[in-house]
Design an enzyme around this catalytic site. Structure first.
Site, PDB file in Angstrom:
ATOM      1  N   ASP A 124       0.835  -1.204   0.000  1.00  0.00           N
ATOM      2  CA  ASP A 124       0.000   0.000   0.000  1.00  0.00           C
ATOM      3  C   ASP A 124       0.869   1.253   0.000  1.00  0.00           C
ATOM      4  O   ASP A 124       0.590   2.226   0.694  1.00  0.00           O
ATOM      5  CB  ASP A 124      -0.937  -0.004   1.208  1.00  0.00           C
ATOM      6  CG  ASP A 124      -2.055   1.034   1.081  1.00  0.00           C
ATOM      7  OD1 ASP A 124      -2.119   1.715   0.038  1.00  0.00           O
ATOM      8  OD2 ASP A 124      -2.850   1.179   2.021  1.00  0.00           O
ATOM      9  N   TYR A 125       1.930   1.223  -0.794  1.00  0.00           N
ATOM     10  CA  TYR A 125       2.830   2.364  -0.927  1.00  0.00           C
ATOM     11  C   TYR A 125       2.387   3.259  -2.092  1.00  0.00           C
ATOM     12  O   TYR A 125       3.140   3.542  -3.021  1.00  0.00           O
ATOM     13  CB  TYR A 125       4.265   1.897  -1.130  1.00  0.00           C
ATOM     14  CG  TYR A 125       4.959   1.393   0.120  1.00  0.00           C
ATOM     15  CD1 TYR A 125       4.503   1.732   1.390  1.00  0.00           C
ATOM     16  CD2 TYR A 125       6.087   0.581   0.035  1.00  0.00           C
ATOM     17  CE1 TYR A 125       5.147   1.276   2.523  1.00  0.00           C
ATOM     18  CE2 TYR A 125       6.743   0.123   1.172  1.00  0.00           C
ATOM     19  CZ  TYR A 125       6.270   0.468   2.421  1.00  0.00           C
ATOM     20  OH  TYR A 125       6.916   0.019   3.545  1.00  0.00           O
TER      21      TYR A 125
END
Length: 669
Positions: free
Chosen positions: A346-347
């Site tokens: 979830d970058y």
């Protein structure tokens, strides 16, 4: 989207109220009405016409009345209350007042978390008008915020005619709305009575999960919007399309999809046809930037769906997690750089791309700077996309999960990292007592932890930094004279665990994981559980600071200074002395010609001013609620004002409110 939606599943900072924290010492609204037209000012000091100060998000102001010598004299000049406290809103606890007002002439325009647009007199805070789009309050929106509005003027219209100046806002129920900047009345010639429905073309799956949370970009006669998407629900989600609409009529002029839309496109970008058809996301939920002179639009894209398992989207997933430059007039791709391959963490690229001119080896370069949740700064030539500072592909840990293939390498720039990328080890365990330090050592020892980009696992993986960052949507500011980039940074690790499909519901229903957040990731082999890496007291298992403010010198390519940001105030009982140890933050900095950096963002209720040269805190002003927003500043009527929205953040559990507060020096006699 995801990071700003729910930064911490655990009410972490409430845990700071335990008595043992003392050991840290060792360490208003009215009826809509119209005002007469006002003279438009040309003084550059007096304008903050975009969310980021300018169209490129530099967040720098030429205002210099407030200086390092007199900033300690700041006082509250005026306060306005929006009246929006979530009455009747099904998830009022999620409201986050993240708006930054814009200034046009002598009027401030801002939005509440529920998309109510408000106009105020900039020198007094006096109410001018209010427009309520009346979003449905019964829906469970993936996020409950609005970071602001955008302004556009019709150069072809007769001055002072209705809607010759317009305010645009994207809403939680996926509308793009245009209202008259003078009156707040919807522009009837735009779309359907003033609004355009954005959801239908994006493959909506559930009401409230496809929304707009950031102000649109403006290029000539185009209004350009991305979207926020409630992620981790499934493989097949809404598509993260970028669209441009005619500012006068609302007709769509172009659309760009970060995910391939046909077989040839999929093959060229390394996707399979099936994965491209099913996958959603890769959306730009943050702010977009525009180089008006070059006609370029810069887009920070997010992760493809779902975030933490990529077995249904093998490959790099090109154009997701990328900085993309499009021709603003047509949507044609100019260049793109992927900054995270095959994202499993979830970058998203959450920060607005910042357009600056930098001095490099005796040459001035028109550059774009992209900060990441991994705490890295990537710098590219704006026209070509070539790196200004070298980027190297380095080997990273491999996945041990059946069906997953993590990228063997990830890009690392030659700029200095803003936080540690080392593995969190049992030796790093921190706590207030021997008991919780020992418990943290045991916790760390049981999880997979091999440093940055360690893939999610069935045993649990430590994400350091977490999906909150690093640098989140608060983004960067730039001092052009000193060539300094200012960045707020989070340093709190978290744990993510993949859970077999048939085990997910029993685990969620067991009552053993009350501090965890679960996600279905429907259509994938695994669901997901995540929580903070925390001690029994609810504190992080790693030592503070948990939040910092950093200044990076681009001339020398080094960190000039990095200081703690935020204290334990508002997270401890009144009788426990607060300590400035550095707290998590949501919100960004601004820089002024007076040599000051203004930022709130941390979990205590303060707006602070720092010395641009040294990072020393020079002043802090008390706020009546959480300041998880980016401030703005302007000079008008002989005074410089610094304005911030103070309404708290549902995810960080800071105090909620409805305040807009302006600080200024005392008026002259």
């Amino acid at each position: 989207m995801s990071s700003a939606r729910r930064p911490f599943a655990t009410p972490l900072w409430l845990a700071l109220a335990i008595p043992v924290i003392g050991e840290l010492a060792a360490l208003s609204a009215g009826p809509v009405h119209a005002d007469p037209p006002r003279r438009r000012l040309n003084d550059a000091n007096a304008q903050w016409q975009y969310y980021g100060g300018d169209a490129g998000g530099m967040r720098h102001s030429a205002a210099k009345q407030i200086t390092r010598a007199n900033v300690d004299q700041l006082e509250i000049a005026w306060t306005y209350r929006t009246g929006e406290l979530g009455v009747g809103f099904v998830r009022a606890d999620k409201l986050s007042f993240e708006a930054t007002p814009i200034l046009v002439s002598d009027t401030l325009y801002l939005s509440t978390p529920t998309n109510i647009v408000i106009a105020l007199a900039a020198t007094t805070g006096k109410f001018r008008w209010r427009y309520d789009p009346k979003i449905p309050r019964h829906l469970h929106y993936a996020e409950a915020t609005s970071r602001g509005v955008s302004w556009w003027t019709d150069e072809l219209a007769t001055p002072n005619t209705p809607c010759s100046q317009r305010i645009f806002i994207g809403t939680l129920d996926a509308r793009l709305i245009a209202v008259d900047a003078r009156t707040g009345v919807p522009c009837a010639d735009f779309g359907n009575g003033g609004s355009v429905d954005l959801a239908a073309a994006a493959r909506p799956t559930k009401p409230g999960e496809y929304l707009v949370t950031s102000p649109p970009a403006v290029y000539r006669d185009l209004i350009i919007v991305g979207s926020a998407i409630g992620d981790n629900r499934a493989v097949e989600l809404e598509r993260g399309i970028i669209r441009a609409f005619d500012a006068r009529t609302g007709l769509q002029r172009w659309s760009w999809d970060p995910i391939p839309t046909n077989t040839d496109e999929a093959k060229a970008r390394g996707w399979t046809e099936e994965s491209a058809r099913k996958t959603g996301g890769a959306n730009a939920w943050s702010m977009l930037s525009v180089d008006v002179g070059r006609g370029l639009l810069f887009i920070p894209t997010g992760s493809a769906s779902p975030d933490f398992f990529g077995g249904e989207r093998l490959g790099d997933n090109n154009y997701a997690n990328s900085l993309v430059a499009l021709r603003a007039s047509t949507g044609e791709l100019v260049w793109q750089r992927q900054l995270v391959h095959h994202d499993l963490w979830d970058y998203d690229l959450a920060a607005q791309p910042m357009l600056i001119d930098i001095d490099r080896e005796g040459k001035a370069i028109a550059a774009v700077v992209q900060a990441t949740k991994t705490g890295m700064l990537f710098v590219f030539d704006r026209e070509t996309g070539e790196p200004v500072f070298e980027i190297v592909e380095r080997p990273v840990p491999v996945s041990d999960v059946a069906g997953e293939t993590a990228s063997p390498t990830q890009p690392f720039p030659a700029t200095p990292p803003l936080l540690s990328h080392a593995a969190v080890t049992p030796q790093d365990a921190w706590g207030l007592t021997m008991f919780d330090r020992a418990r943290c050592r045991d916790l760390i020892g049981k999880y997979r932890s091999e440093g940055l980009f360690t893939p999610p696992s069935l045993q649990g993986t430590i994400l350091s930094p977490s999906f909150v960052g690093g640098v989140n949507w608060g983004g960067l500011a730039f001092d052009p004279e000193r060539q300094l980039v200012l960045a707020p940074v989070n340093h709190v690790p978290m744990v993510v665990t993949l859970v077999a499909r048939d085990e997910l519901k029993p685990m969620r229903d067991s009552g053993s994981f009350l501090d965890s957040e679960f996600a279905n990731q429907a259509g994938a082999a695994y669901g997901m559980r995540r929580e903070m890496l925390a001690s029994p007291f609810g504190l992080p298992c790693t030592a503070p600071p948990w939040g910092t403010l950093a200044a990076v010198d681009l001339r020398r390519n080094e960190i000039r200074w990095q200081v703690t940001l935020g204290s334990t105030r508002d997270r401890t009982p009144w009788f426990v002395p607060s300590r400035t140890i550095g707290m998590p933050n949501m919100g960004g900095p601004i820089v002024t010609a007076g040599g000051l950096v203004f930022i709130a963002a941390a979990t205590d209720n303060y707006l602070r001013a720092f010395d641009i040269e040294t990072g020393r805190e020079l002043w802090k002003g008390r706020l009546p609620a959480g300041g998880q927003a980016t401030p703005m500043t302007y000079e008008l009527a002989g005074r410089q004002f610094v304005v911030i929205a103070a309404g708290g953040h549902g995810g960080l559990k800071t105090k909620q409110g409805d305040y807009v507060i302006a600080f200024a020096l005392p008026p002259a006699d």
